[in-house]
Design a protein around this motif. Structure first.
Motif, PDB file in Angstrom:
ATOM      1  N   THR A  46     -10.580  -8.688   3.823  1.00  0.00           N
ATOM      2  CA  THR A  46     -11.448  -7.612   3.073  1.00  0.00           C
ATOM      3  C   THR A  46     -12.704  -8.694   2.253  1.00  0.00           C
ATOM      4  O   THR A  46     -13.665  -8.030   1.812  1.00  0.00           O
ATOM      5  CB  THR A  46     -10.574  -7.161   1.791  1.00  0.00           C
ATOM      6  OG1 THR A  46      -9.716  -8.136   1.143  1.00  0.00           O
ATOM      7  CG2 THR A  46      -9.626  -6.012   2.224  1.00  0.00           C
ATOM      8  N   GLN A  85      -7.911  -5.828   8.171  1.00  0.00           N
ATOM      9  CA  GLN A  85      -8.278  -4.957   6.950  1.00  0.00           C
ATOM     10  C   GLN A  85      -9.506  -4.604   6.916  1.00  0.00           C
ATOM     11  O   GLN A  85      -9.903  -3.305   6.679  1.00  0.00           O
ATOM     12  CB  GLN A  85      -7.929  -5.500   5.747  1.00  0.00           C
ATOM     13  CG  GLN A  85      -6.322  -5.453   5.449  1.00  0.00           C
ATOM     14  CD  GLN A  85      -6.061  -6.193   4.036  1.00  0.00           C
ATOM     15  OE1 GLN A  85      -6.952  -6.750   3.453  1.00  0.00           O
ATOM     16  NE2 GLN A  85      -5.060  -5.748   3.598  1.00  0.00           N
ATOM     17  N   SER A  86     -10.434  -5.217   7.542  1.00  0.00           N
ATOM     18  CA  SER A  86     -12.106  -4.890   7.624  1.00  0.00           C
ATOM     19  C   SER A  86     -12.070  -3.502   8.645  1.00  0.00           C
ATOM     20  O   SER A  86     -13.107  -2.857   8.629  1.00  0.00           O
ATOM     21  CB  SER A  86     -12.764  -5.967   8.232  1.00  0.00           C
ATOM     22  OG  SER A  86     -12.466  -6.203   9.476  1.00  0.00           O
ATOM     23  N   LYS A  89     -10.949  -0.020   6.204  1.00  0.00           N
ATOM     24  CA  LYS A  89     -11.520   0.066   5.000  1.00  0.00           C
ATOM     25  C   LYS A  89     -11.655   1.731   4.904  1.00  0.00           C
ATOM     26  O   LYS A  89     -11.870   2.012   3.534  1.00  0.00           O
ATOM     27  CB  LYS A  89     -12.932  -0.572   4.935  1.00  0.00           C
ATOM     28  CG  LYS A  89     -13.828  -0.352   5.628  1.00  0.00           C
ATOM     29  CD  LYS A  89     -15.185  -1.219   5.503  1.00  0.00           C
ATOM     30  CE  LYS A  89     -16.298  -0.973   6.469  1.00  0.00           C
ATOM     31  NZ  LYS A  89     -17.592  -1.842   6.094  1.00  0.00           N
ATOM     32  N   HIS A  90     -11.751   2.710   5.767  1.00  0.00           N
ATOM     33  CA  HIS A  90     -11.839   3.792   5.719  1.00  0.00           C
ATOM     34  C   HIS A  90     -10.643   4.574   5.009  1.00  0.00           C
ATOM     35  O   HIS A  90     -10.826   5.535   4.584  1.00  0.00           O
ATOM     36  CB  HIS A  90     -12.391   4.593   6.990  1.00  0.00           C
ATOM     37  CG  HIS A  90     -11.190   4.428   8.058  1.00  0.00           C
ATOM     38  ND1 HIS A  90     -10.990   3.190   8.614  1.00  0.00           N
ATOM     39  CD2 HIS A  90     -10.331   5.156   8.473  1.00  0.00           C
ATOM     40  CE1 HIS A  90     -10.050   3.257   9.486  1.00  0.00           C
ATOM     41  NE2 HIS A  90      -9.551   4.654   9.435  1.00  0.00           N
ATOM     42  N   TYR A  92      -8.661   3.240   2.405  1.00  0.00           N
ATOM     43  CA  TYR A  92      -8.288   2.773   1.182  1.00  0.00           C
ATOM     44  C   TYR A  92      -8.856   3.491   0.021  1.00  0.00           C
ATOM     45  O   TYR A  92      -8.458   3.843  -0.979  1.00  0.00           O
ATOM     46  CB  TYR A  92      -8.781   1.502   0.800  1.00  0.00           C
ATOM     47  CG  TYR A  92      -8.217   0.473   1.948  1.00  0.00           C
ATOM     48  CD1 TYR A  92      -6.940   0.315   2.086  1.00  0.00           C
ATOM     49  CD2 TYR A  92      -9.094  -0.301   2.561  1.00  0.00           C
ATOM     50  CE1 TYR A  92      -6.299  -0.630   2.957  1.00  0.00           C
ATOM     51  CE2 TYR A  92      -8.425  -1.272   3.774  1.00  0.00           C
ATOM     52  CZ  TYR A  92      -7.141  -1.447   3.670  1.00  0.00           C
ATOM     53  OH  TYR A  92      -6.506  -2.183   4.788  1.00  0.00           O
ATOM     54  N   LYS A  93     -10.087   4.040   0.461  1.00  0.00           N
ATOM     55  CA  LYS A  93     -11.025   5.220  -0.650  1.00  0.00           C
ATOM     56  C   LYS A  93      -9.919   6.074  -1.104  1.00  0.00           C
ATOM     57  O   LYS A  93      -9.991   6.451  -2.404  1.00  0.00           O
ATOM     58  CB  LYS A  93     -12.215   5.437  -0.064  1.00  0.00           C
ATOM     59  CG  LYS A  93     -13.254   6.051  -1.317  1.00  0.00           C
ATOM     60  CD  LYS A  93     -13.537   5.441  -2.415  1.00  0.00           C
ATOM     61  CE  LYS A  93     -14.433   6.039  -3.143  1.00  0.00           C
ATOM     62  NZ  LYS A  93     -14.192   7.372  -3.766  1.00  0.00           N
ATOM     63  N   PHE A 197     -10.758  -1.618  -6.398  1.00  0.00           N
ATOM     64  CA  PHE A 197     -11.823  -1.092  -5.447  1.00  0.00           C
ATOM     65  C   PHE A 197     -13.147  -0.989  -5.952  1.00  0.00           C
ATOM     66  O   PHE A 197     -13.498  -1.271  -7.179  1.00  0.00           O
ATOM     67  CB  PHE A 197     -11.588   0.536  -5.075  1.00  0.00           C
ATOM     68  CG  PHE A 197     -12.231   0.896  -4.117  1.00  0.00           C
ATOM     69  CD1 PHE A 197     -11.689   0.728  -2.701  1.00  0.00           C
ATOM     70  CD2 PHE A 197     -13.549   1.492  -3.946  1.00  0.00           C
ATOM     71  CE1 PHE A 197     -12.077   1.497  -1.557  1.00  0.00           C
ATOM     72  CE2 PHE A 197     -14.003   2.212  -2.572  1.00  0.00           C
ATOM     73  CZ  PHE A 197     -13.493   1.976  -1.528  1.00  0.00           C
ATOM     74  N   MET A 202     -15.209  -1.588  -0.296  1.00  0.00           N
ATOM     75  CA  MET A 202     -14.112  -2.573   0.160  1.00  0.00           C
ATOM     76  C   MET A 202     -12.933  -2.681  -0.871  1.00  0.00           C
ATOM     77  O   MET A 202     -13.347  -2.638  -2.123  1.00  0.00           O
ATOM     78  CB  MET A 202     -14.548  -3.798   0.414  1.00  0.00           C
ATOM     79  CG  MET A 202     -15.503  -4.015   1.692  1.00  0.00           C
ATOM     80  SD  MET A 202     -14.642  -3.445   3.054  1.00  0.00           S
ATOM     81  CE  MET A 202     -13.474  -4.925   3.341  1.00  0.00           C
ATOM     82  N   ALA A 208      -5.429  -3.098  -0.951  1.00  0.00           N
ATOM     83  CA  ALA A 208      -5.259  -2.923   0.517  1.00  0.00           C
ATOM     84  C   ALA A 208      -4.000  -3.365   0.669  1.00  0.00           C
ATOM     85  O   ALA A 208      -3.374  -2.954   1.598  1.00  0.00           O
ATOM     86  CB  ALA A 208      -6.424  -4.081   1.038  1.00  0.00           C
TER      87      ALA A 208
END
Length: 505
Positions: A46, A85-86, A89-90, A92-93, A197, A202, A208
């Motif tokens: 991240t 994790q990259s 990222k969609h 986690y929000k 966040f 990210m 995460a």
């Protein structure tokens, strides 16, 4: 046996895998295999600013070299993927928004300058600035707890930078359990409201990590002691989401050889031992850091050594192969206190595993390291290795221990020469030549029988013969049994070397 064990090793690709990381991976692997579970690799990238190209491949190669490969992860059995994790990222929000909706988190719009001002202001008053219950709603800070819904939404609509912070509770006591450290009690009043966040889309490690562990159905989180301060937050996040938390176990620190302070790369550079499993070349500076593999260590030695950094089987046994480690491993036998890194101990392990290696495989590695051996029969080299490996700790030691099997002495150790060569030594060695020439069945047994028989029958001191004979063959008073050397180099070469010693000395 614990059911459905799923553990993960979750390194950040910010540089080469430290030996402490390998130890964490090993303990996760052993625990998983002990309980017929799954060992997962997850890349926690991240923090893109600190990302170092090539690190992920390095981590995977290191695990494979150590014989502790992951069961599930990037490119392998991607049941719960993706595992970077990259690439997640969609996800986690939505979870951050869920915490906002439940009142367990809030938006904070404070700028870096504003936070710096508060820190300095507190320092001047002899205090420490902590963003939590005692100041988050007093108007000095800019967050959705003091702003109206309309004001908060206006800032979001305007695209102002923000972070989402966890709202740590006031006046509560957390009772947590660690499988290694037992019961832990924490007063929530001392906790700060961690950032979960950021407005760049990210998540921080904390959010995460929790979301991924839940979605990947991780049953046990086995990680380093440095993450112990995060346990309270992570436990509270599980509570806030209404999820069952995994069991936690925090491994002890690996300490410097002095026993004081955490082991670092500088310690290895200073004292001359690696702190990485494989050699690493920094893509920015091209600086090369040593690795255990390239320094000649066997993976079995490193794994056996690392297992004892913080774990004790409760017996006198020190040598464990991987299968034995799996059977013996138990988190209850992991120590709480730090484990001192002893460079000499891993050499001791390596010497042991050197003796267990196949002579032919060692010979192939030995030959590949020395161009002078490229034309020599590999089976002859293997026979040499079998004679001298008990004195070796590394493959790089083999040449110094065996060069005389491949080339005649070019000089003679002066100290040994004075000790071994007397006035009558030349005459004695000439007689030895005659004895050697008369031996038709040129075997170790025949050489030993005939030469020792001649010495005994002529009532000669053994040292007067064997010392100069060894010096003639080797150039120094070293090496395995003299009769093994004579047999290996052959009758003609034996005679030639003795004659040369007589002529030279």
């Amino acid at each position: 046996m614990i059911k459905n064990v799923r553990v993960r090793f979750a390194p950040s690709p910010t540089g080469p895998l430290h030996i402490g990381g390998v130890r964490t991976a090993l303990f996760n692997y052993l625990f998983a295999k002990k309980h017929n579970g799954t060992f997962v690799l997850r890349i926690e990238d991240t923090d893109q600013n600190r990302y170092v190209p090539g690190t992920e491949n390095y981590i995977i190669e290191a695990l494979n070299w150590c014989h502790i490969p992951y069961d599930e992860g990037p490119g392998k059995n991607e049941k719960f993927g993706p595992y970077r994790q990259s690439e997640r990222k969609h996800i986690y929000k939505a979870y951050a928004d869920k915490l906002i909706a439940s009142g367990d988190a809030y938006y904070a719009f404070d700028t870096s300058e504003q936070l710096d001002f508060h820190r300095k202001d507190h320092e001047e008053k002899g205090k420490t600035f902590i963003y939590n219950w005692h100041n988050r709603e007093k108007g000095r800070l800019v967050n959705s707890l003091v702003l109206s819904k309309e004001e908060t939404q206006a800032k979001l609509d305007a695209g102002e930078d923000y972070v989402i912070r966890f709202k740590s509770p006031q006046d509560e006591t957390l009772h947590l359990t660690d499988l290694i450290r037992g019961q832990i009690t924490i007063d929530t009043n001392i906790l700060d409201d961690k950032v979960l966040f950021k407005s760049d889309g990210m998540p921080t490690y904390h959010l995460a990590n929790i979301v991924d562990d839940h979605l990947m159905e991780i049953s046990h989180v086995i990680r380093g002691e440095e993450w112990l301060p995060s346990l309270a937050l992570h436990y509270q996040l599980y509570q806030a989401f209404g999820w069952d938390a995994p069991e936690f176990a925090h491994l002890p620190l690996i300490l410097k050889p002095t026993g004081k302070g955490k082991l670092s790369k500088r310690d290895g550079d200073k004292l001359g031992f690696p702190v990485f499993p494989l050699e690493w070349e920094d893509p920015k500076t091209n600086a090369i850091s040593k690795g255990y593999k390239e320094d000649g260590y066997f993976p079995e030695a490193m794994i056996n050594f690392l297992a004892f950094l913080g774990w004790n089987p409760g017996t006198e046994q020190e040598i464990f192969n991987l299968e034995e480690l799996i059977n013996a491993f138990d988190l209850e036998k992991v120590n709480k206190s730090g484990a001192r890194f002893d460079p000499d101990k891993i050499k001791w392990f390596n010497h042991h595993y050197m003796q267990e290696q196949n002579d032919l495989e060692l010979a192939e590695a030995f030959q590949s390291n020395h161009t002078s051996l490229s034309d020599i029969d590999i089976h002859y080299i293997a026979m040499v290795v079998g004679l001298i490996k008990e004195r070796a700790t590394f493959i790089s030691d083999l040449w110094e221990l065996s060069f005389f099997f491949f080339q005649a002495p070019r000089s003679y150790d002066e100290k040994a020469r004075k000790k071994a060569f007397k006035e009558d030594t030349s005459d004695i060695l000439k007689t030895v030549i005659a004895v050697v020439e008369s031996i038709e069945d040129f075997t170790v047994e025949s050489l030993q029988k005939d030469i020792k028989g001649w010495i005994t029958s002529n009532d000669i001191n053994f040292g007067k013969v064997m010392m100069p004979l060894r010096l003639a063959l080797v150039g120094a008073l070293q090496g395995p049994d003299v009769f093994d050397i004579m047999y290996m180099i052959g009758k003609m070469e034996t005679i030639k070397r003795i004659e040369n010693a007589i002529k030279t000395m």
